[in-house]
Design a protein around this motif. Structure first.
Motif, PDB file in Angstrom:
ATOM      1  N   ASN A   1      64.701  39.743  26.245  1.00  0.00           N
ATOM      2  CA  ASN A   1      65.724  39.097  25.431  1.00  0.00           C
ATOM      3  C   ASN A   1      66.384  37.983  26.238  1.00  0.00           C
ATOM      4  O   ASN A   1      66.587  36.877  25.737  1.00  0.00           O
ATOM      5  N   ASN A   2      66.662  38.261  27.502  1.00  0.00           N
ATOM      6  CA  ASN A   2      67.282  37.232  28.345  1.00  0.00           C
ATOM      7  C   ASN A   2      66.337  36.062  28.601  1.00  0.00           C
ATOM      8  O   ASN A   2      66.779  34.931  28.738  1.00  0.00           O
ATOM      9  N   ASP A   3      65.031  36.375  28.644  1.00  0.00           N
ATOM     10  CA  ASP A   3      64.057  35.285  28.805  1.00  0.00           C
ATOM     11  C   ASP A   3      64.095  34.338  27.611  1.00  0.00           C
ATOM     12  O   ASP A   3      63.723  33.171  27.719  1.00  0.00           O
ATOM     13  N   LEU A   4      64.515  34.872  26.474  1.00  0.00           N
ATOM     14  CA  LEU A   4      64.632  34.034  25.278  1.00  0.00           C
ATOM     15  C   LEU A   4      65.946  33.266  25.297  1.00  0.00           C
ATOM     16  O   LEU A   4      66.003  32.090  24.941  1.00  0.00           O
ATOM     17  N   ILE A   5      67.009  33.934  25.744  1.00  0.00           N
ATOM     18  CA  ILE A   5      68.330  33.292  25.768  1.00  0.00           C
ATOM     19  C   ILE A   5      68.344  32.140  26.780  1.00  0.00           C
ATOM     20  O   ILE A   5      68.959  31.110  26.535  1.00  0.00           O
ATOM     21  N   GLY A   6      67.642  32.327  27.902  1.00  0.00           N
ATOM     22  CA  GLY A   6      67.648  31.326  28.977  1.00  0.00           C
ATOM     23  C   GLY A   6      67.301  29.925  28.492  1.00  0.00           C
ATOM     24  O   GLY A   6      68.123  29.004  28.604  1.00  0.00           O
ATOM     25  N   PRO A   7      66.095  29.734  27.948  1.00  0.00           N
ATOM     26  CA  PRO A   7      65.757  28.383  27.459  1.00  0.00           C
ATOM     27  C   PRO A   7      66.671  27.910  26.329  1.00  0.00           C
ATOM     28  O   PRO A   7      66.923  26.721  26.198  1.00  0.00           O
ATOM     29  N   GLN A   8      67.177  28.857  25.544  1.00  0.00           N
ATOM     30  CA  GLN A   8      68.105  28.446  24.490  1.00  0.00           C
ATOM     31  C   GLN A   8      69.382  27.894  25.096  1.00  0.00           C
ATOM     32  O   GLN A   8      69.975  26.954  24.579  1.00  0.00           O
ATOM     33  N   ARG A   9      69.792  28.499  26.218  1.00  0.00           N
ATOM     34  CA  ARG A   9      70.994  28.011  26.902  1.00  0.00           C
ATOM     35  C   ARG A   9      70.759  26.590  27.387  1.00  0.00           C
ATOM     36  O   ARG A   9      71.612  25.716  27.244  1.00  0.00           O
ATOM     37  N   GLN A  10      69.568  26.363  27.947  1.00  0.00           N
ATOM     38  CA  GLN A  10      69.234  25.011  28.402  1.00  0.00           C
ATOM     39  C   GLN A  10      69.318  24.020  27.252  1.00  0.00           C
ATOM     40  O   GLN A  10      69.833  22.911  27.395  1.00  0.00           O
ATOM     41  N   GLN A  11      68.794  24.446  26.111  1.00  0.00           N
ATOM     42  CA  GLN A  11      68.803  23.552  24.956  1.00  0.00           C
ATOM     43  C   GLN A  11      70.227  23.326  24.476  1.00  0.00           C
ATOM     44  O   GLN A  11      70.563  22.220  24.053  1.00  0.00           O
ATOM     45  N   ASN A  12      71.048  24.359  24.561  1.00  0.00           N
ATOM     46  CA  ASN A  12      72.440  24.201  24.163  1.00  0.00           C
ATOM     47  C   ASN A  12      73.138  23.209  25.082  1.00  0.00           C
ATOM     48  O   ASN A  12      73.903  22.362  24.635  1.00  0.00           O
ATOM     49  N   ARG A  13      72.835  23.288  26.384  1.00  0.00           N
ATOM     50  CA  ARG A  13      73.424  22.331  27.326  1.00  0.00           C
ATOM     51  C   ARG A  13      73.021  20.914  26.944  1.00  0.00           C
ATOM     52  O   ARG A  13      73.836  19.997  26.947  1.00  0.00           O
TER      53      ARG A  13
ATOM     54  N   ARG B   1      84.964  38.548  20.542  1.00  0.00           N
ATOM     55  CA  ARG B   1      86.206  37.921  20.123  1.00  0.00           C
ATOM     56  C   ARG B   1      86.668  36.855  21.115  1.00  0.00           C
ATOM     57  O   ARG B   1      87.023  35.754  20.725  1.00  0.00           O
ATOM     58  N   ASN B   2      86.630  37.198  22.403  1.00  0.00           N
ATOM     59  CA  ASN B   2      87.249  36.296  23.372  1.00  0.00           C
ATOM     60  C   ASN B   2      86.599  34.921  23.455  1.00  0.00           C
ATOM     61  O   ASN B   2      87.296  33.922  23.328  1.00  0.00           O
ATOM     62  N   PRO B   3      85.287  34.852  23.671  1.00  0.00           N
ATOM     63  CA  PRO B   3      84.715  33.497  23.692  1.00  0.00           C
ATOM     64  C   PRO B   3      84.899  32.761  22.355  1.00  0.00           C
ATOM     65  O   PRO B   3      85.093  31.542  22.353  1.00  0.00           O
ATOM     66  N   LEU B   4      84.896  33.508  21.250  1.00  0.00           N
ATOM     67  CA  LEU B   4      85.084  32.834  19.960  1.00  0.00           C
ATOM     68  C   LEU B   4      86.490  32.263  19.847  1.00  0.00           C
ATOM     69  O   LEU B   4      86.690  31.148  19.378  1.00  0.00           O
ATOM     70  N   ARG B   5      87.468  33.056  20.286  1.00  0.00           N
ATOM     71  CA  ARG B   5      88.846  32.562  20.254  1.00  0.00           C
ATOM     72  C   ARG B   5      88.989  31.332  21.125  1.00  0.00           C
ATOM     73  O   ARG B   5      89.660  30.375  20.755  1.00  0.00           O
ATOM     74  N   ALA B   6      88.347  31.390  22.296  1.00  0.00           N
ATOM     75  CA  ALA B   6      88.426  30.240  23.195  1.00  0.00           C
ATOM     76  C   ALA B   6      87.800  29.021  22.529  1.00  0.00           C
ATOM     77  O   ALA B   6      88.317  27.902  22.626  1.00  0.00           O
TER      78      ALA B   6
ATOM     79  N   ARG C   1      79.598  25.059  24.631  1.00  0.00           N
ATOM     80  CA  ARG C   1      78.946  26.039  25.511  1.00  0.00           C
ATOM     81  C   ARG C   1      79.491  27.452  25.245  1.00  0.00           C
ATOM     82  O   ARG C   1      78.743  28.415  25.199  1.00  0.00           O
ATOM     83  N   LEU C   2      80.802  27.524  25.070  1.00  0.00           N
ATOM     84  CA  LEU C   2      81.411  28.835  24.813  1.00  0.00           C
ATOM     85  C   LEU C   2      80.882  29.425  23.513  1.00  0.00           C
ATOM     86  O   LEU C   2      80.584  30.619  23.427  1.00  0.00           O
ATOM     87  N   ALA C   3      80.756  28.575  22.490  1.00  0.00           N
ATOM     88  CA  ALA C   3      80.257  29.054  21.201  1.00  0.00           C
ATOM     89  C   ALA C   3      78.855  29.623  21.388  1.00  0.00           C
ATOM     90  O   ALA C   3      78.519  30.684  20.852  1.00  0.00           O
ATOM     91  N   PHE C   4      78.036  28.924  22.169  1.00  0.00           N
ATOM     92  CA  PHE C   4      76.681  29.430  22.402  1.00  0.00           C
ATOM     93  C   PHE C   4      76.713  30.778  23.100  1.00  0.00           C
ATOM     94  O   PHE C   4      76.011  31.711  22.727  1.00  0.00           O
ATOM     95  N   GLU C   5      77.556  30.873  24.124  1.00  0.00           N
ATOM     96  CA  GLU C   5      77.599  32.127  24.890  1.00  0.00           C
ATOM     97  C   GLU C   5      78.058  33.283  24.000  1.00  0.00           C
ATOM     98  O   GLU C   5      77.586  34.410  24.133  1.00  0.00           O
TER      99      GLU C   5
END
Lengths: 560, 595
Positions: free
Chosen positions: A235-247, B27-32, B91-95
């Protein structure tokens, strides 16, 4: 058509759009109109209120009807244009994709079964469905907006040039930066993570599926905690590249906004000088300032769309890779008509699969006289099934020849050869539709009486008639509503309906219990009566149907 | 306009509610995210104010650049500050979304583990995988974009109104009146879209199932020269799907048109009214341009919310099966807390007798399968279950493994009740060779030793493979034990997969072995190797063979003939033959058929 080399996917997507080019252009023109209406709305509004304020201050008269009407007109134009534009581009794109699915399926057929054997059905399904779906990104979010951005940039530049070449240059530079430079950077930076993302998603899907399928084994032999850890990691392997794309997305949009802000600020600075020099008036300054601000709507959506190109391209590639594969058996240029005799002659037939060094069939020679029944027995991997693959033109021969009624199958089309043969095997597929529809696959114009006769001959009619809906009974996915023996006998009825002169039985009783095996064998006896038949099996009961039994081992015939 | 029936709306509300409850775990990252968005909105108002000052000074007051330098510097500062805030907010929204997806998946996996093999047997693994992977992905935008935007769509317009009203109350009124119309229309149209959206999801599922069926049967189609006909069918199904999609989109576009229209007309009205008020000298230009600059920004959060609307649709479409899975009830657990362990039991002193004592069992909603079933598996002996398919052979194995629970009666392991044993401990005593073994993506070594021993792993692995007659073919592979296999065991024959499964059992070295005979007969050589391996495995262990074909059960200590859940014959092979009953008939039928 083959596509190779650089930008293969891009060129293919452009060629595909040709029949819909008119619609797509109309969509792009409308999109341009919408962008310009929006810019004009704000620019005219700015000019209008400033001019009105000056008129109020100076007490001069002003024609306020035209601009006020223009403002309302532009507001309506923008809304209606946007609606029409979306309707047209989506209609065209989805028509294209619907056609593409049929086209893909048509291209799949010549590849079956040889080229598809290592691809699980789920993989093909995701190509015809999800991959084709995701191509919409190319048309709706890349091609049309990019074209509209280009057109409106040119027109807006022309407009600005009329007022101030300096402003035109600043605006053009800003738009180029935000609409070309940044999207391309984002595209390049996103290609890799886009690809990794597609693979990671497939990996997680596969890992989940096998976990469910093998849950009992994992529970008894494995370490459930470890499995959960593996799944978490994937799951984290999937989130990783998505994070890059989000950046990239966040960075791209933020930088684009900055470029736009500095551009209009620059235009204002320039404009203030022009007002001072009395080259333009106050209302014109406000107009141009708002014009500059609104002009960037043309390029705002480009960076995320270009970033997604990595994924889109991957989808296009998966479709093209498969479709561009050469069918493994070459059809004859001038196919001969079907023979009128049906004796089979295998003459020193050699067949080799690319994955193995040893030939699967090693100079096999075998004659089946018309109306005779020959059974072939042997261990799995001895080449029995390769014999049918060769006869049905599913695999090419390395050397040797197969003749039906004296006619070499090299000179017959695959469809002709397969039209002469009825096949019942362990893997015969019943489609998720009614029993009647499954039977009519063999003979689309068969009457109900003919279907009943075939079912009777296959010794399954009594059971079918006992279903509440009889012939119209739905068999369910993978025929799960029928027992193994029932679906095998319906497959035999279908083969009977086909009424082909040659019958091939490839392990037709495999996986059945003893009682079903007896019933199926009896039905098979009626199917092969009076036809040329090849039986492949190591089930002794079935072997009793044969006039002659031969034995195969390691691709050779060893005497009975 | 027709509305979706109230039940559908209630259903949607329930889903919305569930999604929001899920979102509260992040909740927290969403609030932020919302806080950053709100601050950004306030800074935007300040930026508009500075710009209004600049334009007022230069366009009306004809002042030179120097006089507005302060405003300009202020604006540049705001640009940079807002850029930073905007980036962090995204970035926070993504996290937030990423964390939610990770947590949700972890819960789904844990749920699958809890539901166990008794449940997973009847699941379609591909379907579940789509649900967990793609379904959860579809929730992302709802959480990370739609939910924060919902709040910002209130916060920012209200903040702007607070500044617009003092500047010009007429414009304030125009904005305040048009804004609530937007959500109102969207709700009206949204109800319609929802129903269509659900139809479209169904149509998508239908299309997928149909395509899958055609793809699986492609070779069969080819044999009947029917692929051309079916290709046209594919075209037709795809066209139907397109029409369903367009139906949804037309409504969705209509709703966004209403939204755009109100926004555009709002801006136009503000511009025209401000213009006239300026002309009549009722307000100052500074306020006028300030209001005009704010007007588009006022509608922007609402427009963004509109464009996130399909994120909500996607989430609502995908969430149903996820909730269903999470709410599936685990099989009834025994009332007693299962912490007892079979301490001290090992290979050397053997396993105690296993006793089925008046066991009843019925599948939920089904007829009783076993009624008062009595059966003893004496320690260290081999018992074979035979009988027609559907007679309960497999179910009996599942009961013994604890994957299913008897509805009444008890299964005794010596003096212990199986129900009182800790599951994990009981499972440690069982090795199982299934009918269709699953190979997991990984190396052969990983597949044999699913839970590697901390000590002596290498030796145990080789010995297990050797005992299972798997060592020879493994060593012939270029990569040996490191050969990667996967999805449905590509590259291995049925006999080889079966021997890998046997090696698993040898590696585990458990005192109880449950052996599900492969349903397909293997070639004679594989069959011989497997038979000798099984004989070796049976030594000093209690073995239950679920016999689908009667290969090599003549030597079993005990044969049980099951028919519709009832034991109709039991005894050794010679005893049963002599009795000349059901088993003898079955055996003769098989004899006749055997090679």
């Amino acid at each position: 058509m083959k596509y190779a080399g650089k930008y293969r996917e891009l060129r293919w997507l452009i060629v595909l759009s040709r029949p819909y080019l008119g619609w797509m252009l109309a969509g792009a023109l409308l999109a341009t109109g919408v962008l310009l209406a929006n810019v004009a709305l704000l620019a005219v509004s700015g000019w209008f209120i400033t001019a009105m304020a000056l008129a109020g201050l100076g007490g001069t008269a002003i024609n306020y009807f035209t601009p006020a009407a223009a403002i309302r007109g532009l507001a309506i134009l923008r809304t209606a244009g946007r609606y029409l534009e979306r309707l047209i581009t989506h209609e065209a794109t989805f028509k294209l994709l619907a056609g593409l699915r049929q086209w893909f399926f048509e291209h799949l057929e010549p590849l079956a079964p040889a080229r598809l054997q290592y691809l699980p059905g789920g993989d093909l399904l995701s190509r015809i469905r999800a991959d084709i779906d995701s191509l919409e990104n190319a048309y709706l979010r890349i091609f049309t907006p990019a074209l509209a951005a280009l057109l409106s940039t040119i027109l807006m530049g022309g407009f600005l040039l009329f007022w101030s070449p300096g402003m035109a240059v600043i605006n053009l530079a800003g738009l180029l930066l935000a609409g070309v430079f940044i999207p391309l950077i984002v595209l390049r930076a996103g290609l890799n993570s886009g690809q990794v993302l597609v693979q990671a998603r497939a990996a997680l899907r596969q890992r989940t599926a096998e976990t469910v399928r093998g849950l009992a084994e994992l529970t008894l032999f494995g370490n459930p905690q470890q499995r959960l850890d593996t799944l978490r990691r994937e799951n984290n392997d999937l989130i990783g590249p998505q994070r890059q794309q989000n950046r990239l997305d966040a960075g791209g949009s933020v930088i684009n906004t900055l470029i736009s802000q500095f551009t209009w600020l620059g235009m204002i600075v320039l404009g203030i000088g022009l007002v001072q020099a009395q080259r333009i008036t106050g209302p014109e300054l406000v107009m141009l300032a708002l014009f500059g601000m609104a002009s960037f709507e043309a390029v705002a959506i480009l960076p995320p769309a270009f970033r997604a190109w990595g994924e889109t391209r991957q989808s296009a590639r998966r479709i093209l890779d498969l479709v561009d594969a050469e069918p493994i058996v070459i059809e004859p240029i001038a196919p001969q008509p079907a023979p009128t005799r049906f004796d089979l002659c295998f003459d020193a037939v050699t067949l080799r699969y690319p994955s193995s060094a040893k030939p699967a069939l090693d100079a096999i020679s075998l004659v089946v006289p018309q109306g005779q029944i020959v059974a072939i027995r042997g261990a799995s991997g001895s080449g029995k099934t390769s014999l049918t693959n060769a006869l049905l033109k599913f695999w090419p021969l390395v050397s040797g020849d197969i003749r039906i009624g004296g006619q070499s199958i090299h000179d017959l089309s695959g469809n002709t050869v397969r039209g002469l043969c009825a096949v019942v095997s362990q893997h015969t597929h019943l489609f998720n539709t009614s029993i009647a529809a499954n039977l009519r696959l063999a003979r689309p114009d068969a009457t109900d009486d003919e279907l009943v006769a075939a079912l009777k001959a296959a010794a399954v009619y009594a059971e079918v008639a006992a279903f509440p809906r009889g012939l119209e009974t739905e068999v369910g996915e993978a025929a799960t509503r029928l027992s193994g023996g029932q679906s095998r006998r319906i497959a035999i009825a279908r083969a009977l309906l086909k009424d082909a002169p040659i019958v091939i039985l490839d392990e037709p009783t495999e996986g059945l219990d003893a009682a079903s095996e007896q019933a199926v064998t009896d039905a098979l006896r009626r199917l092969i009566a009076g036809r040329t038949a090849l039986i492949i099996s190591h089930r002794p009961k079935l072997l009793t149907l044969a006039n002659q039994i031969i034995r195969m081992d390691q691709g050779r015939i060893t005497l009975p | 306009m027709r509305f979706s029936p109230p039940t559908a709306q209630k259903h949607t509300r329930r889903l919305d509610h569930w999604l929001r409850a899920e979102a509260s775990t992040v909740r927290n990252p969403l609030r932020a995210t919302v806080a950053f968005g709100g601050i950004n909105g306030f800074l935007l108002i300040a930026q508009c104010w500075l710009l209004a000052q600049t334009l007022n000074a230069t366009a009306i007051g004809h002042q030179p650049l120097e006089s507005v330098r302060g405003y300009m510097v202020g604006m540049v500062g705001l640009f940079l500050l807002r850029a930073a805030i905007n980036y962090v907010g995204q970035r926070l929204a993504f996290e937030a979304g990423a964390r939610l997806r990770t947590n949700l998946r972890a819960r789904l996996f844990a749920k699958i583990d809890e539901l166990g093999p008794g449940w997973s047997r009847n699941q379609r693994s591909g379907d579940l995988a789509t649900r967990i992977v793609d379904g959860v992905e579809a929730l992302d935008k709802y959480v990370s974009l739609y939910l924060p935007q919902m709040q910002l769509a209130v916060i920012i317009p209200v903040a702007i109104l607070v500044f617009v009203f003092p500047a010009d109350w007429v414009s304030g009124l125009i904005l305040a009146i048009t804004a609530p119309l937007i959500p109102l229309f969207m709700i009206l149209i949204g109800g319609q879209t929802e129903k269509l959206n659900r139809q479209q999801w169904r149509s998508l599922a239908r299309m997928s199932a149909h395509f899958f069926d055609l793809i699986e049967g492609l070779t069969t189609l080819k044999l009947f020269n029917a692929a051309g006909r079916e290709a046209r069918l594919v075209g037709r199904i795809a066209e139907d799907y397109r029409q369903e999609t367009m139906k949804v989109l037309r409504i969705a576009f209509l709703s966004s048109m209403v939204l755009e229209f109100l926004a555009a007309i709002g801006i136009a009205m503000v511009a025209v009214y401000v213009g006239f008020r300026l002309m009549y000298g009722e307000m100052h230009f500074l306020n006028g341009i300030f209001v005009l600059l704010l007007a588009p920004e006022f509608y922007l959060p609402l427009r963004s919310l509109g464009s996130q609307f399909h994120a909500r649709m996607d989430a609502l479409g995908a969430v149903d099966p996820i909730i269903e899975l999470l709410q599936t009830d685990a099989p009834p657990r025994p009332a007693i807390d299962s912490t007892t362990t079979l301490a001290g039991l090992s290979m050397s002193n053997g396993l105690s007798d296993i006793i089925f004592d008046t066991v009843d069992f019925a599948y939920p909603g089904g007829d009783p399968l076993f009624q008062k079933l009595d059966l003893t598996l004496p320690a260290g002996t081999v018992t074979a279950l035979v009988g027609p398919s559907g007679s309960g052979k497999t179910t009996l194995g599942q009961l013994l493994m604890g994957f299913l629970q008897p509805t009444d009666g008890r299964i005794g392991i010596g003096t212990h009740d199986l129900n009182t044993l800790a599951k994990k401990n009981w499972h440690a005593h069982i090795a199982w060779v299934p009918q269709n073994p699953t190979l997991f993506l990984g190396t052969l070594a990983e597949n044999i030793a699913l839970d590697p021993k901390p000590e002596g792993h290498e030796d145990a692995l080789r010995t297990a493979a050797k005992n299972a007659h798997a060592l020879d073919f493994i060593e012939q592979l270029p990569l040996g034990f490191d050969t990667v296999v996967g999805d449905r065991g590509q590259g291995l024959s049925g006999g080889e997969i079966q021997r890998i499964a046997l090696a698993r059992a040898f590696y585990k070295n458990a005192p109880l072995v449950i052996l599900d005979e492969p349903s397909a007969s293997l070639d004679p050589e594989s069959e011989r190797l497997i038979t000798t391996a099984i004989a070796r495995l049976a030594k000093n262990r209690t073995v239950l063979v679920i016999a689908h074909r009667l290969t090599s059960i003549e030597t079993c200590d005990q044969i049980i003939y099951l028919d519709q859940g009832r034991i109709i014959e039991r005894g050794s092979h010679p005893e049963l033959l002599e009795r000349n009953g059901a088993y003898a008939a079955l055996f003769r039928a098989y004899e006749q058929a055997a090679p």
